[in-house]
Design a protein around this motif. Sequence first.
Motif, PDB file in Angstrom:
ATOM      1  N   SER A 198      45.152  76.021 -16.772  1.00 49.36           N
ATOM      2  CA  SER A 198      44.559  77.225 -16.160  1.00 49.36           C
ATOM      3  C   SER A 198      45.134  77.476 -14.764  1.00 49.36           C
ATOM      4  N   ARG A 199      45.609  76.421 -14.107  1.00 48.75           N
ATOM      5  CA  ARG A 199      46.173  76.594 -12.749  1.00 48.75           C
ATOM      6  C   ARG A 199      47.466  77.393 -12.788  1.00 48.75           C
ATOM      7  N   MET A 200      48.116  77.398 -13.968  1.00 49.30           N
ATOM      8  CA  MET A 200      49.374  78.167 -14.067  1.00 49.30           C
ATOM      9  C   MET A 200      49.115  79.630 -14.387  1.00 49.30           C
ATOM     10  N   PHE A 201      47.883  79.951 -14.771  1.00 49.61           N
ATOM     11  CA  PHE A 201      47.602  81.319 -15.224  1.00 49.61           C
ATOM     12  C   PHE A 201      46.654  82.011 -14.252  1.00 49.61           C
ATOM     13  N   ARG A 202      47.112  82.181 -13.028  1.00 50.09           N
ATOM     14  CA  ARG A 202      46.290  82.858 -12.023  1.00 50.09           C
ATOM     15  C   ARG A 202      46.050  84.302 -12.448  1.00 50.09           C
ATOM     16  N   PRO A 203      44.807  84.795 -12.351  1.00 47.76           N
ATOM     17  CA  PRO A 203      44.518  86.155 -12.814  1.00 47.76           C
ATOM     18  C   PRO A 203      45.372  87.207 -12.116  1.00 47.76           C
ATOM     19  N   THR A 204      45.707  86.998 -10.832  1.00 50.87           N
ATOM     20  CA  THR A 204      46.439  88.021 -10.086  1.00 50.87           C
ATOM     21  C   THR A 204      47.849  88.238 -10.633  1.00 50.87           C
ATOM     22  N   ALA A 205      48.416  87.198 -11.289  1.00 46.36           N
ATOM     23  CA  ALA A 205      49.785  87.331 -11.784  1.00 46.36           C
ATOM     24  C   ALA A 205      49.832  87.960 -13.176  1.00 46.36           C
ATOM     25  N   GLY A 206      48.660  88.321 -13.720  1.00 47.64           N
ATOM     26  CA  GLY A 206      48.589  88.784 -15.112  1.00 47.64           C
ATOM     27  C   GLY A 206      49.492  89.954 -15.423  1.00 47.64           C
ATOM     28  N   GLY A 207      49.579  90.943 -14.509  1.00 43.11           N
ATOM     29  CA  GLY A 207      50.351  92.160 -14.779  1.00 43.11           C
ATOM     30  C   GLY A 207      51.837  91.890 -14.956  1.00 43.11           C
ATOM     31  N   ARG A 208      52.332  90.839 -14.335  1.00 48.20           N
ATOM     32  CA  ARG A 208      53.762  90.535 -14.426  1.00 48.20           C
ATOM     33  C   ARG A 208      54.073  89.568 -15.565  1.00 48.20           C
ATOM     34  N   ASP A 209      53.044  89.056 -16.206  1.00 49.29           N
ATOM     35  CA  ASP A 209      53.235  88.053 -17.255  1.00 49.29           C
ATOM     36  C   ASP A 209      53.908  88.710 -18.467  1.00 49.29           C
ATOM     37  N   ASP A 255      34.900  73.202 -14.529  1.00 47.36           N
ATOM     38  CA  ASP A 255      35.685  74.332 -14.040  1.00 47.36           C
ATOM     39  C   ASP A 255      35.143  75.654 -14.610  1.00 47.36           C
ATOM     40  N   ARG A 256      34.547  76.455 -13.710  1.00 48.86           N
ATOM     41  CA  ARG A 256      33.852  77.666 -14.162  1.00 48.86           C
ATOM     42  C   ARG A 256      34.808  78.676 -14.799  1.00 48.86           C
ATOM     43  N   ARG A 257      36.002  78.795 -14.198  1.00 49.34           N
ATOM     44  CA  ARG A 257      36.962  79.782 -14.709  1.00 49.34           C
ATOM     45  C   ARG A 257      37.445  79.402 -16.122  1.00 49.34           C
ATOM     46  N   VAL A 258      37.618  78.103 -16.338  1.00 51.31           N
ATOM     47  CA  VAL A 258      38.040  77.629 -17.663  1.00 51.31           C
ATOM     48  C   VAL A 258      36.931  77.894 -18.677  1.00 51.31           C
ATOM     49  N   ARG A 259      35.695  77.569 -18.290  1.00 43.04           N
ATOM     50  CA  ARG A 259      34.582  77.761 -19.236  1.00 43.04           C
ATOM     51  C   ARG A 259      34.424  79.239 -19.573  1.00 43.04           C
ATOM     52  N   GLU A 260      34.667  80.090 -18.580  1.00 40.77           N
ATOM     53  CA  GLU A 260      34.549  81.537 -18.816  1.00 40.77           C
ATOM     54  C   GLU A 260      35.637  81.993 -19.800  1.00 40.77           C
ATOM     55  N   ALA A 261      36.861  81.480 -19.630  1.00 45.98           N
ATOM     56  CA  ALA A 261      37.948  81.835 -20.563  1.00 45.98           C
ATOM     57  C   ALA A 261      37.626  81.345 -21.972  1.00 45.98           C
ATOM     58  N   LEU A 262      36.967  80.188 -22.060  1.00 44.81           N
ATOM     59  CA  LEU A 262      36.658  79.640 -23.389  1.00 44.81           C
ATOM     60  C   LEU A 262      35.669  80.509 -24.161  1.00 44.81           C
ATOM     61  N   THR A 263      34.895  81.324 -23.457  1.00 46.26           N
ATOM     62  CA  THR A 263      33.972  82.216 -24.182  1.00 46.26           C
ATOM     63  C   THR A 263      34.763  83.246 -24.988  1.00 46.26           C
ATOM     64  N   ARG A 264      36.045  83.433 -24.642  1.00 46.85           N
ATOM     65  CA  ARG A 264      36.871  84.413 -25.372  1.00 46.85           C
ATOM     66  C   ARG A 264      37.838  83.756 -26.341  1.00 46.85           C
TER      67      ARG A 264
END
Length: 264
Positions: free
Chosen positions: A79-90, A151-160
């Motif tokens: 999850s550390r490699m997938f920062r939300p801010t970089a999403g548009g360039r991914d 890790d809250r951000r990881v748990r939130e991603a896991l809901t999807r």
Amino acid sequence: MTATAPPVRLAVVADPDDRPAWQRAERIADQLALPLVTGGDAVPGAFDLLLDVDADCIGLREANRPRSRPLVIDLVHMSRMFRPTAGGRDPLVRAVGPLRENRTVADATAGLLRDAFRLACRGYCVTALERSPVLAVMIEDALARAAAGGDRRVREALTRLSFLHGDACDHLARLADSQRPDVVYLDPMFPPRRHPALLKKDIRLCRLLAGDDTDADRLFMQARAVARRRVVVKRHPHVPPIAPDPSHRIHSKMIRYDVYVTSA
Ligand SMILES: C[S@@+](CC[C@H](N)C(=O)[O-])C[C@H]1O[C@@H](n2cnc3c(N)ncnc32)[C@H](O)[C@@H]1O
């Protein structure tokens, strides 16, 4: 093991003095119909791959490289490699397309779950499918560890993110019209290298377990029949597309995404 996978001598390894680990290893060995051995029994030459089981983690390693660290699917690290801010360039996000139209993704080749989890971190609702029973056990272990972690951000991603063990072709063929995903994502194994020892460890181990995905054409046909909006295929930059005339391509340094738009 799959129909296309080469025969690999695999064993489950655990420490018999660690009761919880040994009991867990017994269940996994039973489920996978594999021998269960102690570290002392896993002598070089007896097995190709070893599934290291302890009470809270499962790792895979090559038996002839006893000093190498086992491969563990670690979603918190990923999850550390997938920062939300970089999403548009991914480039993967650009290939899958805007979230508002392409919300649901079936990742039909989950492997080590990296792409599926990356898409879930970026906001997509992902169903990941993997047919290798060993990889499925490692994925389920990774999901359970991450869900129990802090890790809250990881748990939130896991809901999807949901995971299914089985053949994606069969799964996609059984979907009712209302269950069809917006996007089907495919990352079949790249063509074999002349010097497999030079491959990165994760790719080498994945290939040993899963084989060459020689039936990727069949999966592509099924994906194309089911995807509401597009099929995305990850390819090595030097190999031809899986099917002629992709609608467009996204190039990045080491890979190419071929996009086949399926909506009218
Ligand atoms: C190159 S790996 C995918 C790596 C993955 N994209 C990741 O990010 O870790 C290909 C995987 O697809 C799986 N696979 C290929 N065809 C499949 C099918 N029809 N159903 C389910 N899994 C499949 C293989 O077992 C293998 O683990």
